[in-house]
Design an enzyme around this catalytic site. Structure first.
Site, PDB file in Angstrom:
ATOM      1  N   GLU A 172       0.840  -1.210   0.000  1.00 24.92           N
ATOM      2  CA  GLU A 172       0.000   0.000   0.000  1.00 24.92           C
ATOM      3  C   GLU A 172       0.869   1.253   0.000  1.00 24.92           C
ATOM      4  OE1 GLU A 172      -4.072  -1.800   1.895  1.00 24.92           O
ATOM      5  OE2 GLU A 172      -2.879  -0.556   3.206  1.00 24.92           O
ATOM      6  N   ALA A 201      -6.143  -6.335  12.699  1.00 24.90           N
ATOM      7  CA  ALA A 201      -7.245  -5.756  13.455  1.00 24.90           C
ATOM      8  C   ALA A 201      -8.373  -6.748  13.776  1.00 24.90           C
ATOM      9  CB  ALA A 201      -7.786  -4.536  12.710  1.00 24.90           C
TER      10      ALA A 201
HETATM   11  C1  LIG Z   1       0.722   0.872   9.011  1.00 24.54           C
HETATM   12  C2  LIG Z   1      -0.194  -0.236   9.459  1.00 24.54           C
HETATM   13  C3  LIG Z   1      -1.169  -0.716   8.613  1.00 24.54           C
HETATM   14  C4  LIG Z   1      -2.023  -1.734   9.016  1.00 24.54           C
HETATM   15  N1  LIG Z   1      -2.987  -2.181   8.150  1.00 24.54           N
HETATM   16  C5  LIG Z   1      -3.856  -3.119   8.555  1.00 24.54           C
HETATM   17  C6  LIG Z   1      -4.908  -3.543   7.702  1.00 24.54           C
HETATM   18  O1  LIG Z   1      -5.048  -3.052   6.570  1.00 24.54           O
HETATM   19  N2  LIG Z   1      -5.759  -4.495   8.165  1.00 24.54           N
HETATM   20  C7  LIG Z   1      -5.633  -5.052   9.415  1.00 24.54           C
HETATM   21  O2  LIG Z   1      -6.440  -5.877   9.805  1.00 24.54           O
HETATM   22  N3  LIG Z   1      -4.635  -4.685  10.227  1.00 24.54           N
HETATM   23  C8  LIG Z   1      -3.745  -3.727   9.840  1.00 24.54           C
HETATM   24  N4  LIG Z   1      -2.739  -3.331  10.679  1.00 24.54           N
HETATM   25  C9  LIG Z   1      -2.574  -4.030  11.966  1.00 24.54           C
HETATM   26  C10 LIG Z   1      -3.562  -3.518  12.991  1.00 24.54           C
HETATM   27  O3  LIG Z   1      -3.504  -2.115  13.059  1.00 24.54           O
HETATM   28  C11 LIG Z   1      -3.201  -4.140  14.325  1.00 24.54           C
HETATM   29  O4  LIG Z   1      -3.258  -5.534  14.213  1.00 24.54           O
HETATM   30  C12 LIG Z   1      -4.143  -3.698  15.425  1.00 24.54           C
HETATM   31  O5  LIG Z   1      -4.012  -2.313  15.631  1.00 24.54           O
HETATM   32  C13 LIG Z   1      -3.852  -4.454  16.706  1.00 24.54           C
HETATM   33  O6  LIG Z   1      -4.722  -4.009  17.701  1.00 24.54           O
HETATM   34  P1  LIG Z   1      -4.233  -3.987  19.217  1.00 24.54           P
HETATM   35  O7  LIG Z   1      -5.401  -3.547  20.028  1.00 24.54           O
HETATM   36  O8  LIG Z   1      -3.554  -5.244  19.567  1.00 24.54           O
HETATM   37  O9  LIG Z   1      -3.098  -2.860  19.263  1.00 24.54           O
HETATM   38  P2  LIG Z   1      -3.163  -1.299  18.828  1.00 24.54           P
HETATM   39  O10 LIG Z   1      -4.346  -1.006  17.994  1.00 24.54           O
HETATM   40  O11 LIG Z   1      -1.812  -1.017  18.276  1.00 24.54           O
HETATM   41  O12 LIG Z   1      -3.323  -0.577  20.212  1.00 24.54           O
HETATM   42  C14 LIG Z   1      -2.350  -0.610  21.217  1.00 24.54           C
HETATM   43  C15 LIG Z   1      -2.575   0.569  22.146  1.00 24.54           C
HETATM   44  O13 LIG Z   1      -1.785   0.380  23.310  1.00 24.54           O
HETATM   45  C16 LIG Z   1      -1.181   1.607  23.673  1.00 24.54           C
HETATM   46  N5  LIG Z   1       0.011   1.298  24.447  1.00 24.54           N
HETATM   47  C17 LIG Z   1       1.077   0.590  24.040  1.00 24.54           C
HETATM   48  N6  LIG Z   1       2.005   0.510  25.021  1.00 24.54           N
HETATM   49  C18 LIG Z   1       1.490   1.206  26.068  1.00 24.54           C
HETATM   50  C19 LIG Z   1       1.983   1.501  27.379  1.00 24.54           C
HETATM   51  N7  LIG Z   1       3.175   1.051  27.798  1.00 24.54           N
HETATM   52  N8  LIG Z   1       1.214   2.244  28.196  1.00 24.54           N
HETATM   53  C20 LIG Z   1       0.011   2.713  27.777  1.00 24.54           C
HETATM   54  N9  LIG Z   1      -0.500   2.457  26.557  1.00 24.54           N
HETATM   55  C21 LIG Z   1       0.233   1.706  25.709  1.00 24.54           C
HETATM   56  C22 LIG Z   1      -0.898   2.284  22.352  1.00 24.54           C
HETATM   57  O14 LIG Z   1      -0.768   3.691  22.498  1.00 24.54           O
HETATM   58  C23 LIG Z   1      -2.120   1.883  21.513  1.00 24.54           C
HETATM   59  O15 LIG Z   1      -3.153   2.836  21.619  1.00 24.54           O
HETATM   60  C24 LIG Z   1      -1.877  -2.301  10.300  1.00 24.54           C
HETATM   61  C25 LIG Z   1      -0.891  -1.822  11.170  1.00 24.54           C
HETATM   62  C26 LIG Z   1      -0.066  -0.784  10.760  1.00 24.54           C
HETATM   63  C27 LIG Z   1       0.988  -0.265  11.703  1.00 24.54           C
END
Ligand SMILES: Cc1cc2nc3c(=O)[nH]c(=O)nc-3n(C[C@H](O)[C@H](O)[C@H](O)COP(=O)(O)OP(=O)(O)OC[C@H]3O[C@@H](n4cnc5c(N)ncnc54)[C@H](O)[C@@H]3O)c2cc1C
Length: 425
Positions: free
Chosen positions: A182, A327
Site C-alpha cells: 500500500e 485488526a
Molecule cells: C501501518 C499499518 C497498517 C495496518 N494495516 C492493517 C490492515 O489493513 N488491516 C488489518 O487488519 N490490520 C492492519 N494493521 C494491523 C492492525 O492495526 C493491528 O493488528 C491492530 O491495531 C492491533 O490491535 P491492538 O489492540 O492489539 O493494538 P493497537 O491497535 O496497536 O493498540 C495498542 C494501544 O496500546 C497503547 N500502548 C502501548 N504501550 C502502552 C503503554 N506502555 N502504556 C500505555 N499504553 C500503551 C498504544 O498507544 C495503543 O493505543 C496495520 C498496522 C499498521 C501499523
C-alpha cells in the site's frame, strides 16, 4: 498508588470488580465497550489520548490525509459509558503478586487485567536501518515520512549534482506485506499524479520507487494469483518490485542488499516486520515468537487467570499457525476476553477463543486492490470499492468518516493530495 479498586463487601452492598484495560487501540477499545453492561468498573489506560486507525497511516505518510482524520480522542469515544474511566498514562510494569499495574503516575490495582498494548516495528537488530530508516507504526512516524519525502523533492530541486539528485529521488520501501504494498503504490501515485505538477522542472526519469521483498512473492497470506496481480499492478504504477532482495544495512545514503548490491537512496521505509511492544518482555509473563505473550485458548495467561492478553501482543495458534497481527484478530479477541471477564465475575467458567477469518484486502492505489474473502479472490475495481467500504465502515466517528470520504473524492476527481505541508525540520 492511584486508587483502591478491588472488589470488596461494604455491609450488604458488593462493590464491583475493577477491570483495568491497557491500550485503547482496536482490542482495548472494543473490550472496554463490550463491558458496558457488565457489573464492573472499567479503567482504560493509554499513553496517548486518542485511538488510532493504523490501516490508514500510510495515507498520512503520503500526504493524502491529516492525522486528525484517522484518530479520535478516547474521551470523546467513551464519554457515554458510565462504568468507564479513561486515564492517559504510560504503563511501565506489573506487580503480579499484588495485582497492580505500574504506571508513570503511580500504581493501579486490578481484579481483572486486559492487556491490549499492540505492536511495534521489528528491525531484527538491524541498527543502521532503525537509525536511518523510517518505521510506520504511529502518527509521529507517518508525519516524519511525509515531511522527509516532500523535503527530498525540495532539496532535489536545488541539487546540482545529478547522482545526488537521483539518490534524493529514490524511495525504497522494504517488505512486500500489505503495508509495504500500500505504501509503495500510494507513494508512486503521490509522485506521478501530484508532485509532477508541483515540480514542473523535475525530470520524472530521475524518480524511482522500489519495493524490496526478500521472498519470491508479495502478500504471502493471499493466493499466488492475487500476489502476482498485486506485483503487476505495482509495475504498471511505476514501482520497481524486486524479489529475493534482502536488505542488510542502511547508513542513510545507500541501501546494502545481502547480495552485495548497493542502491543509492536517501529514503528507506521499513515495512518488513512487526513484534509486540517491548513492554511485554518486562512484565514477567511468558513470551513466545515476536515477544508476544503466550496465552491459553481462553486468552488468559497461564498461571494468572486474572490476566488476559489480546491483539498484536498475544500469541495464540490457529490451525497450527500463529494468529496474524491484524485488526480483526484484536477485535474478536477483545469480545472473547470481555465476555470471559463477565463470565468469571458471574461465577461461570471462561470459554475458548474461536477465530473467524473475515479475509484480507490490500489496495494498490487508484481503482486497484486485491481481496480474498471467504475463499473467494478478486481484484481490480471491485476489490478497490470493497476496500473503500470496509475502511469507511471501520473508521471510528461520523466526522472522520465524512472527512476521509470527502478527501478521497477530492483526490480521486482532481488528482490532488491535500496535506502537502512540510511541518517538521
Ligand atoms: C501501518 C499499518 C497498517 C495496518 N494495516 C492493517 C490492515 O489493513 N488491516 C488489518 O487488519 N490490520 C492492519 N494493521 C494491523 C492492525 O492495526 C493491528 O493488528 C491492530 O491495531 C492491533 O490491535 P491492538 O489492540 O492489539 O493494538 P493497537 O491497535 O496497536 O493498540 C495498542 C494501544 O496500546 C497503547 N500502548 C502501548 N504501550 C502502552 C503503554 N506502555 N502504556 C500505555 N499504553 C500503551 C498504544 O498507544 C495503543 O493505543 C496495520 C498496522 C499498521 C501499523
Amino acid at each position: 498508588m492511584i486508587r483502591e479498586g478491588h472488589a470488596r463487601k461494604q455491609g450488604d452492598h458488593v462493590v464491583k470488580a475493577t477491570v483495568v484495560i491497557v491500550g485503547a487501540g482496536f482490542g482495548g477499545l472494543r473490550a472496554a465497550r463490550s463491558l458496558k453492561r457488565a457489573p464492573v468498573n472499567v479503567v482504560l489506560l493509554d499513553r496517548h489520548n486518542y485511538h488510532l486507525f493504523q490501516p490508514l497511516l500510510y495515507q498520512v505518510a503520503t500526504a493524502g490525509l491529516e492525522p486528525e482524520s484517522i484518530a479520535r480522542p478516547v474521551r470523546a469515544i467513551t464519554r457515554r459509558q458510565r462504568n468507564l474511566e479513561f486515564r492517559m498514562t504510560e504503563v511501565t510494569g506489573l506487580d503480579l503478586a499484588a495485582q497492580r499495574v505500574a504506571t508513570a503516575d503511580g500504581a493501579l490495582p486490578y481484579d481483572h487485567l486486559i492487556l491490549a498494548v499492540g505492536g511495534e516495528t521489528n528491525y531484527f537488530g538491524l541498527e543502521g536501518i532503525q537509525r536511518h530508516g523510517f518505521g510506520l507504526k504511529n502518527v509521529g512516524e507517518a508525519l516524519a515520512i511525509r515531511n522527509h519525502v516532500l523535503g527530498c523533492f525540495e532539496h532535489a530541486m536545488l541539487e546540482p549534482d545529478p547522482e545526488q539528485r537521483r539518490a534524493l529521488l529514490t524511495f525504497v520501501v522494504v517488505g512486500g506485506g500489505p503495508t509495504g504494498v500500500e505504501m509503495a503504490g500510494a507513494l508512486s501515485e503521490l509522485i506521478r499524479l501530484v508532485l509532477v505538477k508541483d515540480y514542473p522542472r523535475l525530470n520524472i526519469k530521475d524518480v524511482r520507487v522500489l519495493l524490496l521483498e526478500a521472498s519470491d512473492r508479495l502478500l504471502a497470506a493471499m493466493p499466488p494469483r492475487l500476489s502476482e496481480a498485486a506485483a503487476e499492478t505495482l509495475w504498471r504504477k511505476h514501482v520497481e518490485v524486486r524479489f529475493g532482495a534482502a536488505v542488510q544495512d542502511y547508513e542513510g545514503a545507500r541501501v546494502r542488499l545481502k547480495s552485495g548490491e548497493l542502491i543509492p537512496a536517501r529514503t528507506l521505509i521499513w515495512a518488513a516486520g512487526a513484534k509486540a511492544v517491548s513492554l511485554t518482555e518486562r512484565l514477567g509473563l511468558p513470551t513466545a515468537r515476536q515477544g508476544r505473550v503466550a496465552v491459553e485458548p481462553t486468552l488468559q495467561v497461564p498461571g494468572h487467570p486474572e490476566i488476559y492478553v489480546i491483539g498484536d501482543a498475544a500469541y495464540l495458534e490457529h490451525d497450527g499457525q500463529p494468529l496474524p497481527m491484524m485488526a480483526p484478530v484484536a477485535l474478536q479477541m477483545a469480545e472473547t476476553a470481555a465476555a470471559n471477564v463477565a463470565r468469571v465475575v458471574r461465577g461461570e467458567a471462561p470459554v475458548p477463543f474461536r477465530y473467524r477469518d473475515p479475509g484480507s484486502l490490500a489496495t494498490i492505489g487508484r481503482n486497484a486492490a486485491v481481496a480474498y474473502i471467504r475463499g473467494i479472490g478478486f481484484k481490480g475495481f471491485a476489490a478497490w470499492v470493497a476496500w473503500l467500504v470496509v475502511h469507511i465502515i471501520q473508521l471510528i466517528g461520523f466526522r472522520n468518516k465524512m472527512f476521509v470520504l470527502l478527501n478521497w473524492a477530492w483526490d480521486y476527481f482532481f488528482y490532488e493530495r491535500a496535506s502537502r505541508l512540510i511541518t517538521g525540520k
